[in-house]
Design an enzyme around this catalytic site. Structure first.
Site, PDB file in Angstrom:
ATOM      1  N   HIS A 164      37.428  24.912  12.678  1.00 55.80           N
ATOM      2  CA  HIS A 164      36.848  25.989  13.484  1.00 55.80           C
ATOM      3  C   HIS A 164      37.010  27.298  12.739  1.00 55.80           C
ATOM      4  O   HIS A 164      37.015  28.364  13.329  1.00 55.80           O
ATOM      5  CB  HIS A 164      37.550  26.156  14.826  1.00 55.80           C
TER       6      HIS A 164
ATOM      7  N   ASP B 211      41.239  48.519  25.178  1.00 55.50           N
ATOM      8  CA  ASP B 211      40.564  47.215  25.094  1.00 55.50           C
ATOM      9  C   ASP B 211      40.169  46.737  26.494  1.00 55.50           C
ATOM     10  O   ASP B 211      40.991  46.696  27.405  1.00 55.50           O
ATOM     11  CB  ASP B 211      41.507  46.189  24.467  1.00 55.50           C
TER      12      ASP B 211
ATOM     13  N   GLY C 281      39.512  43.776  27.740  1.00 53.48           N
ATOM     14  CA  GLY C 281      40.217  42.594  28.231  1.00 53.48           C
ATOM     15  C   GLY C 281      41.646  42.913  28.667  1.00 53.48           C
ATOM     16  O   GLY C 281      42.154  42.335  29.637  1.00 53.48           O
TER      17      GLY C 281
HETATM   18  P1  ADP Z   1      33.160  38.273  24.434  1.00 57.30           P
HETATM   19  O1  ADP Z   1      33.974  39.023  23.437  1.00 57.30           O
HETATM   20  O2  ADP Z   1      32.971  36.836  24.066  1.00 57.30           O
HETATM   21  O3  ADP Z   1      31.888  39.011  24.786  1.00 57.30           O
HETATM   22  P2  ADP Z   1      34.354  39.328  26.831  1.00 57.30           P
HETATM   23  O4  ADP Z   1      33.512  40.509  26.589  1.00 57.30           O
HETATM   24  O5  ADP Z   1      34.331  38.746  28.200  1.00 57.30           O
HETATM   25  O6  ADP Z   1      34.055  38.205  25.771  1.00 57.30           O
HETATM   26  O7  ADP Z   1      35.874  39.688  26.547  1.00 57.30           O
HETATM   27  C1  ADP Z   1      36.237  40.558  25.530  1.00 57.30           C
HETATM   28  C2  ADP Z   1      37.746  40.613  25.530  1.00 57.30           C
HETATM   29  O8  ADP Z   1      38.272  39.367  25.135  1.00 57.30           O
HETATM   30  C3  ADP Z   1      38.312  41.607  24.540  1.00 57.30           C
HETATM   31  O9  ADP Z   1      38.368  42.882  25.103  1.00 57.30           O
HETATM   32  C4  ADP Z   1      39.703  41.035  24.269  1.00 57.30           C
HETATM   33  O10 ADP Z   1      40.653  41.521  25.193  1.00 57.30           O
HETATM   34  C5  ADP Z   1      39.534  39.580  24.534  1.00 57.30           C
HETATM   35  N1  ADP Z   1      39.590  38.799  23.286  1.00 57.30           N
HETATM   36  C6  ADP Z   1      38.634  38.634  22.355  1.00 57.30           C
HETATM   37  N2  ADP Z   1      39.064  37.823  21.371  1.00 57.30           N
HETATM   38  C7  ADP Z   1      40.339  37.481  21.685  1.00 57.30           C
HETATM   39  C8  ADP Z   1      41.336  36.657  21.092  1.00 57.30           C
HETATM   40  N3  ADP Z   1      41.112  36.015  19.949  1.00 57.30           N
HETATM   41  N4  ADP Z   1      42.530  36.539  21.731  1.00 57.30           N
HETATM   42  C9  ADP Z   1      42.766  37.183  22.889  1.00 57.30           C
HETATM   43  N5  ADP Z   1      41.863  37.961  23.491  1.00 57.30           N
HETATM   44  C10 ADP Z   1      40.665  38.108  22.914  1.00 57.30           C
END
Ligand code: ADP
Ligand code: MG
Length: 582
Positions: free
Chosen positions: A217, A553, A555
C-alpha cells in the site's frame, strides 16, 4: 494511472459486482464480500481470507475448491469492516469452525479480531493465522510484526488444502502457522499507484529509482537505489532471501522450495520472465530443488510497478498439501472434480441477525446510542466550519463526510438498540456504518476508534471506566497503526493521543469516568487548537501544507468537539437528578 471508473466512491462495489458476474461458477456475493457458489461438505473448516480491494487476485480471486471458502472484500486499500468479515464468515461456515487468514496489517487485525470475537461469542469456533512473510517490514526477532505480501498465497493454499483433506480447525491452524513460518518474501517498487479518481499517486518513487522493501500500500521502503538490470534484481532478491532461511530448514543445499515471482500490478510478464530466468539459475547454483515455480500476479498493489520474490520452503507434509488441486477464478492447479452448486438461500441475510445483550449491557447500549446521537448533532452544528477548515489545505469535505458517517452510525445504533443489542454490538454496528458511509480518511479512522471501544464494552454486564479507557487506548493505537501519522503531523492524532493519555491517567488514578473524560476532552481541545501552528505531513493536506499554517487541522478539531460534547452528555446522564428518575 487508473483510467476507468464511474463514481470513485462506488469503484470497489462495482468491481465486486462485475467480478461476481464474470465468475458465478466459483463465487456468489454476500454482504461484505464473496463465498463459494459451490457446495462444501458439512463440517469442513471454512477458510476465510480478506483485506482491502486493489490487490487482485487477492482476495476474491482466490475463493474456490482447494483454496478459500470466502473472502471479505473491503474498500480500496481499506480493511473490510468487522461487520463485513463477520457476515462473510457466517455465510462461509460449514459447521466445522472458521479459519481466518490475511496479511498482518493493523486495520485488518482490528476488524478480523473483532469479527472473530463476535463469532466466538455466539459459539462458532474460530482461529487466525496472520501472514507475516515480508522480511523487510521488521527484524527476524520481531517476525510477528511483519506484514503480509505475496506469501499470502502459500498460507492460504496450505490452509485450504488442509481443510479439503478433512483436517479439523486445530490442525488447519497448525499447518497454516507452519506454512507461514516457512514463507519469506521481499519486494521492490519502481512507481507508486493511483487510486480511481485521485489526482496524485498514493506515493512516488523518483524516476529511474527503485524502492527496496516497499509494502503493497506504499508503506515506506527501507532503502532506495538506482534500478538494476534484470539479472541484478534477481541477484538482490535471491541474496536477501537466502540470508534468512527459516528455522527448521537444515540445509539450503537439497532443500525443496516453491519460488513465487509476483507482479505488483503493472510490471510486464515478459520482464518478470527475464528476471525469473536468473532467479532459477541462482537457486539451482545454491543447490535448491525448485518445485512448481510461479511467475505472475498473485497479490497486486493496484497499478504499482514492482515485484516481489517469495520462497516457500517445503517439507514432506507441506509438499503433499501443495499438490491439492485448486480451482478458483484467478488460480488453478491440477484438476478438480465437477462441483455441486451450493444452496444459497440457506445463508441469505446473515448480516442482519443481532444477538441480544444482557440487561446491564442493554442499559449501557442506551448510553452508547445517546452518545452517538450527540456526536451526530455536534457534527451538524459545525458542518460548515469543518468544511471550511478542510478546504484550506484539503478537499473541503470533512464536514459532510463526518455528517454522512455520524448519521449512518446513529441509524445503525438505533436499529441495534431496537433489536435488543448490548453495548458492544450497538457501538460496533455504528462504527461499521460510519466507516462504510463516511468515505474519506477520517471515516475509516472513526470506524477504527469506535470499533476498538466497542470491543472493550462487551455485550454482557455494565462496562466500567477502565474498560472505556482501555477501548479508547486501543482505538488510538489502531489509528496510528492504520494511518501511520504521529503526534505533530497535523492530523486528528494530535488531539486523540493527549485525550487518550489524559483519560488513562485519570482513570488509573481512580477518577470517575465522567470527570476523567472531561479533563481529557479539555486536553484534546487545547491540542487541537495548537495544531494551527503545525505543517501537515500526512493525508491530503500534505501537498498544500503551507496554506494551512495558522489554521487548525479539521480532523483534530472535530475530534475535540465530539469528545467535549460526549463529556457533557455523560455528566448529564450521571447527574443525581437523572439517576433519581432512572
Ligand atoms: P479526506 O482527507 O480523505 O478528505 P476528511 O476530509 O474527512 O478525509 O478528513 C481529513 C482529516 O483526516 C484530516 O484533517 C486529518 O485530521 C485526518 N487524517 C488524514 N490523514 C490521516 C492519517 N494518516 N492519520 C490520522 N489522521 C489523518
Ligand atoms: Mg477532506
Amino acid at each position: 494511472m487508473t483510467r476507468l471508473w464511474n463514481e470513485p466512491a462506488d469503484f470497489a462495489d462495482e468491481m465486486i459486482d462485475g467480478f461476481v458476474a464474470a465468475n458465478g461458477r466459483y463465487v456468489r456475493r454476500v454482504p461484505g464480500g464473496v463465498v463459494r457458489s459451490t457446495a462444501s461438505p458439512a463440517g469442513q473448516v471454512a477458510v476465510v481470507i480478506g483485506g482491502g480491494s486493489g490487490h487482485y487476485p487477492a482476495f476474491g480471486g482466490l475463493v474456490g475448491p482447494g483454496l478459500a471458502h470466502g473472502a471479505a472484500m473491503g474498500n480500496l486499500f481499506a480493511s473490510p469492516s468487522t461487520q463485513q468479515v463477520f457476515s462473510v464468515a457466517k455465510a462461509a461456515d460449514n459447521g466445522g469452525g472458521v479459519f481466518f487468514s490475511y496479511g498482518n496489517y493493523a486495520g485488518d487485525v482490528l476488524n478480523f479480531d473483532a469479527a472473530q470475537e463476535r463469532l466466538r461469542a455466539e459459539g462458532t469456533a474460530c482461529e487466525t493465522v496472520t501472514v507475516t512473510d515480508d522480511i523487510f517490514s521488521a527484524t527476524v526477532d520481531e517476525k510477528h510484526k511483519r506484514r503480509g505480501i505475496a506469501g499470502d498465497l502459500t498460507v492460504f493454499r496450505i490452509a485450504g488444502a488442509a481443510a479439503a483433506s478433512g483436517a479439523d480447525l486445530a490442525e488447519v491452524t497448525r499447518l497454516a502457522q507452519h506454512a507461514n513460518e516457512r514463507t519469506r518474501s521481499f519486494g521492490v517498487a519502481f512507481t507508486g499507484c493511483t487510486l480511481p479518481g485521485a489526482d496524485d499517486p498514493l506515493f512516488t518513487v523518483p524516476e529511474g529509482r527503485m524502492a527496496i522493501g516497499l509494502g503493497i500500500h506504499g508503506e515506506p521502503g527501507i532503502d532506495e537505489t538506482g534500478i538494476p538490470t534484470a539479472d541484478g534484481l534477481a541477484e538482490l532478491l535471491v541474496e536477501k532471501l537466502l540470508a534468512e532461511v527459516p528455522d527448521g530448514v537444515d540445509a539450503v543445499r537439497g532443500a525443496r522450495v516453491v519460488p513465487i515471482l509476483n507482479g505488483l500490478g503493472s510490471l510486464k510478464y515478459e520482464e518478470m520472465f527475464v528476471v525469473y530466468r536468473r532467479i532459477a539459475q541462482l537457486l539451482a547454483d545454491a543447490g535448491i530443488d525448485i518445485v512448481d515455480p510461479h511467475v505472475g500476479e498473485y497479490c497486486t498493489s493496484f497499478d504499482m510497478a514492482g515485484t516481489s520474490l517469495t520462497l516457500f520452503w517445503l517439507d514432506d507434509v507441506l509438499e503433499s498439501l501443495w499438490e491439492t488441486p485448486v480451482d478458483t477464478p484467478a488460480y488453478r492447479r491440477g484438476s478438480v472434480a465437477p462441483q455441486e452448486r451450493s444452496d444459497a438461500a440457506a445463508t441469505a441475510d446473515v448480516a442482519d441477525v443481532i444477538e441480544p445483550g444482557d440487561e446491564a449491557s442493554r442499559a449501557a447500549a442506551a448510553t452508547v446510542l445517546a452518545a452517538v446521537r450527540t456526536i451526530a448533532e455536534t457534527v451538524d452544528a459545525h458542518v460548515g466550519e469543518l468544511g471550511r477548515l478542510d478546504a484550506i489545505a484539503g478537499d473541503g469535505d470533512h464536514g459532510i463526510g463526518m455528517q454522512r458517517g455520524s448519521h449512518a452510525a446513529l441509524a445503525a445504533a438505533e436499529t441495534a438498540v431496537d433489536a435488543g443489542a448490548g453495548a458492544r454490538t450497538t457501538l460496533a454496528r455504528a462504527a461499521d456504518a460510519w466507516a462504510d458511509k463516511a468515505g474519506g480518511t477520517s471515516g475509516a479512522l472513526w470506524g477504527v476508534i469506535l470499533n476498538a471501544i466497542a470491543a472493550k464494552l462487551g455485550d454482557e454486564g455494565s462496562p466500567d471506566a477502565a474498560a472505556v479507557a482501555a477501548g479508547v487506548a486501543a482505538g488510538s493505537r489502531g489509528v496510528t497503526d492504520y494511518g501511520k501519522a504521529e503526534v505533530g503531523d497535523k492530523t486528528l492524532v494530535d488531539a486523540l493521543v493527549p485525550f487518550t493519555s489524559t483519560l488513562t491517567q485519570a482513570v488509573d488514578a481512580g477518577a470517575r469516568l465522567t470527570d476523567a473524560w472531561r479533563t481529557a476532552a479539555d486536553a484534546a481541545t487545547r491540542a487541537a487548537d495548537a495544531t494551527a501552528d503545525l505543517l501537515p505531513r500526512m493525508g491530503r493536506a500534505r501537498a498544500h501544507g503551507q496554506n494551512s499554517v495558522g489554521t487548525p487541522d479539521p480532523g483534530a478539531i472535530s475530534l475535540a468537539l465530539i469528545v467535549t460534547a460526549v463529556g457533557e452528555l455523560l455528566t448529564a446522564r450521571k447527574s443525581p437528578k437523572e439517576n433519581a428518575h432512572a
